[in-house]
Design a protein around this motif. Structure first.
Motif, PDB file in Angstrom:
ATOM      1  N   ALA B   2       0.792  -1.214   0.035  1.00 33.35           N
ATOM      2  CA  ALA B   2      -0.048  -0.088   0.004  1.00 33.35           C
ATOM      3  C   ALA B   2       0.980   1.188   0.021  1.00 33.35           C
ATOM      4  N   GLY B   3       0.363   2.091  -0.720  1.00 36.17           N
ATOM      5  CA  GLY B   3       1.243   3.515  -0.836  1.00 36.17           C
ATOM      6  C   GLY B   3       0.497   4.531   0.140  1.00 36.17           C
ATOM      7  N   VAL B   4       0.950   5.714   0.105  1.00 37.70           N
ATOM      8  CA  VAL B   4       0.310   6.917   0.821  1.00 37.70           C
ATOM      9  C   VAL B   4      -1.193   7.121   0.241  1.00 37.70           C
ATOM     10  N   SER B   5      -2.354   7.025   1.122  1.00 36.72           N
ATOM     11  CA  SER B   5      -3.542   7.425   0.766  1.00 36.72           C
ATOM     12  C   SER B   5      -3.955   8.643   1.452  1.00 36.72           C
ATOM     13  N   GLN B   6      -4.810   9.331   0.702  1.00 39.82           N
ATOM     14  CA  GLN B   6      -5.355  10.511   1.392  1.00 39.82           C
ATOM     15  C   GLN B   6      -7.031  10.550   0.974  1.00 39.82           C
ATOM     16  N   SER B   7      -7.729  11.292   1.909  1.00 41.00           N
ATOM     17  CA  SER B   7      -8.997  11.449   1.843  1.00 41.00           C
ATOM     18  C   SER B   7      -9.623  12.684   2.410  1.00 41.00           C
ATOM     19  N   PRO B   8     -10.522  13.228   2.020  1.00 35.91           N
ATOM     20  CA  PRO B   8     -11.352  12.782   0.493  1.00 35.91           C
ATOM     21  C   PRO B   8     -10.452  12.730  -0.396  1.00 35.91           C
ATOM     22  N   SER B   9     -10.634  12.542  -1.583  1.00 32.27           N
ATOM     23  CA  SER B   9     -10.199  12.905  -2.790  1.00 32.27           C
ATOM     24  C   SER B   9     -10.469  14.209  -3.311  1.00 32.27           C
ATOM     25  N   ASN B  10     -11.675  14.690  -2.918  1.00 37.79           N
ATOM     26  CA  ASN B  10     -12.015  15.984  -3.502  1.00 37.79           C
ATOM     27  C   ASN B  10     -12.953  16.532  -2.257  1.00 37.79           C
ATOM     28  N   LYS B  11     -13.049  17.749  -2.041  1.00 38.23           N
ATOM     29  CA  LYS B  11     -13.493  18.482  -1.074  1.00 38.23           C
ATOM     30  C   LYS B  11     -14.071  19.713  -1.411  1.00 38.23           C
ATOM     31  N   GLY B  16     -15.537  30.020   5.071  1.00 35.95           N
ATOM     32  CA  GLY B  16     -15.841  30.267   6.430  1.00 35.95           C
ATOM     33  C   GLY B  16     -15.924  29.100   7.226  1.00 35.95           C
ATOM     34  N   LYS B  17     -16.168  27.895   6.415  1.00 35.89           N
ATOM     35  CA  LYS B  17     -15.981  26.353   7.105  1.00 35.89           C
ATOM     36  C   LYS B  17     -14.675  25.916   7.368  1.00 35.89           C
ATOM     37  N   ASP B  18     -14.809  24.916   8.558  1.00 33.15           N
ATOM     38  CA  ASP B  18     -13.550  24.389   8.686  1.00 33.15           C
ATOM     39  C   ASP B  18     -13.490  22.991   7.837  1.00 33.15           C
ATOM     40  N   VAL B  19     -12.237  22.676   7.583  1.00 37.35           N
ATOM     41  CA  VAL B  19     -12.094  21.580   6.844  1.00 37.35           C
ATOM     42  C   VAL B  19     -10.874  20.579   7.505  1.00 37.35           C
ATOM     43  N   PRO B  61       0.859  28.586   6.050  1.00 44.09           N
ATOM     44  CA  PRO B  61       0.475  30.111   5.725  1.00 44.09           C
ATOM     45  C   PRO B  61      -0.056  31.103   6.614  1.00 44.09           C
ATOM     46  N   SER B  62      -0.768  30.366   7.602  1.00 44.58           N
ATOM     47  CA  SER B  62      -1.561  31.310   8.421  1.00 44.58           C
ATOM     48  C   SER B  62      -1.784  30.357   9.502  1.00 44.58           C
ATOM     49  N   ASP B  63      -2.349  31.116  10.686  1.00 41.80           N
ATOM     50  CA  ASP B  63      -2.841  30.402  11.986  1.00 41.80           C
ATOM     51  C   ASP B  63      -4.004  29.678  11.743  1.00 41.80           C
ATOM     52  N   ARG B  64      -4.715  29.729  10.620  1.00 46.07           N
ATOM     53  CA  ARG B  64      -5.533  28.995  10.325  1.00 46.07           C
ATOM     54  C   ARG B  64      -5.501  27.363   9.935  1.00 46.07           C
ATOM     55  N   LEU B  77      -4.684  17.304   8.336  1.00 48.48           N
ATOM     56  CA  LEU B  77      -4.415  18.710   8.150  1.00 48.48           C
ATOM     57  C   LEU B  77      -5.737  19.597   8.386  1.00 48.48           C
ATOM     58  N   THR B  78      -5.691  20.529   9.142  1.00 49.88           N
ATOM     59  CA  THR B  78      -7.173  21.263   9.429  1.00 49.88           C
ATOM     60  C   THR B  78      -7.043  22.700   8.896  1.00 49.88           C
ATOM     61  N   ILE B  79      -7.877  23.109   8.247  1.00 46.45           N
ATOM     62  CA  ILE B  79      -8.130  24.325   7.809  1.00 46.45           C
ATOM     63  C   ILE B  79      -9.151  25.174   8.471  1.00 46.45           C
ATOM     64  N   GLN B  80      -8.921  25.971   9.134  1.00 48.78           N
ATOM     65  CA  GLN B  80     -10.183  26.784  10.048  1.00 48.78           C
ATOM     66  C   GLN B  80     -10.685  28.077   9.012  1.00 48.78           C
ATOM     67  N   ARG B  81     -11.980  28.209   9.042  1.00 51.83           N
ATOM     68  CA  ARG B  81     -12.364  29.504   8.391  1.00 51.83           C
ATOM     69  C   ARG B  81     -11.799  29.765   7.015  1.00 51.83           C
ATOM     70  N   THR B  82     -12.121  28.478   6.191  1.00 51.90           N
ATOM     71  CA  THR B  82     -11.561  28.567   4.897  1.00 51.90           C
ATOM     72  C   THR B  82     -11.943  29.896   4.012  1.00 51.90           C
ATOM     73  N   GLN B  83     -10.922  30.268   3.154  1.00 49.55           N
ATOM     74  CA  GLN B  83     -11.049  31.342   2.246  1.00 49.55           C
ATOM     75  C   GLN B  83     -10.784  30.774   0.889  1.00 49.55           C
TER      76      GLN B  83
END
Lengths: 112, 112
Positions: B2-11, B16-19, B61-64, B77-83
């Protein structure tokens, strides 16, 4: 600080002709150099690396790269290009730190 | 294997939402990296985990932006208050040594 430069945004070559994708680097110590390829809508794939030893490194899919210390270059080459080689190519270096620093990428377009 | 996997593939998310983006590295790999690739751009280093050492967050890039790596394996990886400028492909890579990184397929994030 370490850096990588890929001076060409795009390289166009006819199928069957040799190709070269240029890369130069800047590090304070001995460099570890890499080439990665990114096909459309896919992740990066490792092609080859130079750590030490022979200056000519052979990698996947018939690609090779030559480490030139005096010119601080690590150009990617292939004797005979294929249409399927069309992709985005990234040069990268590890030098002063453990971080892999990437160039901005060169789009290779091989036309029939 | 198995290689490196990431999810979701698309978001797709609203401004303003967190991801949260997930990365499952190759088993046994001690190093884990997050990069961001914006449309037509090169790879931008975000954060680097190596074993139990404090992570190198110098590329965030920022504290978000924040990231965790639990139990030395899975990373989020969490991104808060997305732009809208956060829209990009987020790539994860893992390695046993810092020399050769294996990349996942990426998560394409679109912020509306």
């Amino acid at each position: 600080a370490q850096s990588v430069a890929q001076p060409e945004d795009q390289v166009n070559v006819a199928e069957g002709n040799p190709l070269t994708v240029k890369c130069t680097y800047s590090v304070s110590g001995n460099p570890y150099l890499f080439w990665y390829v990114q096909y459309p809508n896919r992740g990066l794939q490792f092609l080859l690396k130079y750590i030490t030893g022979d200056n000519l490194v052979k990698g996947s899919y018939g690609f090779e790269a030559e480490f030139n210390k005096s010119q601080t270059s690590f150009h990617l080459k292939k004797p005979s290009a294929l249409v399927s080689d069309s992709a985005l190519y990234f040069c990268a270096v590890i030098g002063d730190t453990d971080k892999l620093i990437f160039g901005t990428g060169t789009r290779l377009q091989v036309f029939p | 294997g198995a290689g490196v996997s990431q999810s979701p593939s698309n978001k797709v998310t609203e401004k303003g939402k967190d991801v949260e983006l997930r990365c499952d590295p190759i088993s046994g790999h001690t190093a884990l990296y997050w990069y961001r690739q914006s449309l037509g751009q090169g790879l931008e280093f975000l954060i680097y985990f190596q074993g139990n050492s404090a992570p190198d967050k110098s590329g965030l890039p920022s504290d978000r932006f924040s990231a965790e790596r639990t139990g030395g394996s899975v990373s989020t990886l969490t991104i808060q208050r997305t732009q809208q400028e956060d829209s990009a492909v987020y790539l994860c890579a893992s390695s046993l040594l810092s020399h050769e990184q294996f990349f996942g397929p990426g998560t394409r994030l679109t912020v509306l």
